[in-house]
Design an enzyme around this catalytic site. Structure first.
Site, PDB file in Angstrom:
ATOM      1  N   GLY A  90       0.821  -1.218   0.000  1.00 34.54           N
ATOM      2  CA  GLY A  90       0.000   0.000   0.000  1.00 34.54           C
ATOM      3  C   GLY A  90       0.848   1.259   0.000  1.00 34.54           C
ATOM      4  N   GLY A 103       5.713   4.719  -8.667  1.00 38.10           N
ATOM      5  CA  GLY A 103       6.527   3.523  -8.908  1.00 38.10           C
ATOM      6  C   GLY A 103       5.626   2.286  -8.949  1.00 38.10           C
ATOM      7  N   HIS A 104       4.748   2.152  -7.936  1.00 42.53           N
ATOM      8  CA  HIS A 104       3.806   1.019  -7.929  1.00 42.53           C
ATOM      9  C   HIS A 104       2.914   1.065  -9.171  1.00 42.53           C
ATOM     10  CE1 HIS A 104       4.297   1.492  -3.405  1.00 42.53           C
ATOM     11  NE2 HIS A 104       4.625   0.233  -3.600  1.00 42.53           N
TER      12      HIS A 104
END
Ligand code: PAF
Length: 282
Positions: A28, A33-34
């Protein structure tokens, strides 16, 4: 986008999926980037699933676990926008039921150096949770960020140990950086603007060290290491855990005469009481 909280609902949802499935595990506090991992998976697979689970087993520091940022509403909005199909947000009981038996993974030397040295038990915790997710999700592709370079190599090894490497393709996605050059990380949320600016020194030192290494193959590695650590501290970092050169076997190299080639330089340093990691490939 479906948001799922239990293993049963997950199994039901997955049973309706026909086509390639890409999996992006996260804890989370999602940043660009995620999202770049999600976008890559969306572009390469029919379906993409993302997990959000802060895995206590990989934290060797209780305070770091407690302080880990939680931003579930904005996370879900970002995932929806990135066209993620399923988000799995399990509780601790779903991932580690009382009868759950954690495996031990024979990771070898990689577990004892750099992050492995500074965070004892961390990589076992990462392998346990990723292996558990792979068992529940059975994806075709697994996406990880290059910022956690050592983690990528550890997971590659875990896939081979579990004989999953032929079934699951590991896709490593390049590090996203902010406008100062700082590698994006959920921990950056705890940094002041000034600390973010100062943190540019990490990638600057990594790039300079790489350039020196490439232009002069007989360079004294220990000298580059010493100077880089000095510069990072002078820029305002409280401490530098390491600034190390590693070879293909993930051994820390102290002399540039070794037969095995240097593949990357990795660093970990603390500013504003926040520990940051970064690396550069050679
Ligand atoms: O890189 C991370 O965020 C975590 O280590 C991972 C892979 C999601 C496992 O908890």
């Amino acid at each position: 986008m479906k948001v799922i909280y239990t293993n049963e609902a997950l199994a039901l949802s997955l049973s309706n999926i026909k086509g390639d499935l890409g999996f992006v595990p996260t804890m989370g506090a999602l940043h660009d980037g995620h999202i770049s991992l999600i976008e890559r998976s969306v572009s390469e697979n029919k379906f993409t699933i993302c997990s959000i689970f802060v895995n206590q087993k990989q934290f060797n520091n209780a305070e770091d676990f407690e302080k880990y940022p939680k931003t579930i509403d904005t996370d879900l909005a970002k995932l929806e926008q990135a066209k993620c199909d399923i988000v799995f947000v399990p509780t601790n009981e779903q991932i580690y039921p009382t009868n759950f038996k954690a495996s031990y993974f024979e990771l070898g030397n990689i577990e004892n150096v750099l992050e492995g040295f500074y965070r004892p038990g961390h990589f076992q915790g990462v392998c346990i949770v990723v292996n558990r997710f792979l068992d529940l999700i059975k994806p075709n592709k697994l996406y990880l960020g290059r910022k956690d370079f050592q983690q990528c190599i550890v997971i590659q090894k875990m896939l081979a140990l579990q004989k999953l490497d032929a079934k699951i393709e590991l896709c490593i996605v390049n590090t996203k950086r902010n406008r100062y050059g700082l590698a994006l990380s959920s921990r950056n949320l705890r940094l002041s603007e000034e600390a973010k600016r100062k943190s540019l020194i990490l990638i600057t030192c990594l790039e300079n060290a790489k350039a020196t290494l490439i232009t002069n193959t007989t360079t004294d590695i220990l000298k580059i290491q010493k100077e880089s650590i000095k510069e990072i501290k002078q820029a305002g970092f409280e401490s530098v855990d390491y600034f190390d050169f590693i070879n293909e076997d993930f051994e820390v190299i102290k002399k540039n005469t070794e037969s095995k080639r240097i593949i990357a330089i990795l660093t970990a340093a603390t500013i504003d009481a926040v520990r940051l990691i970064d690396n550069i490939e050679i």
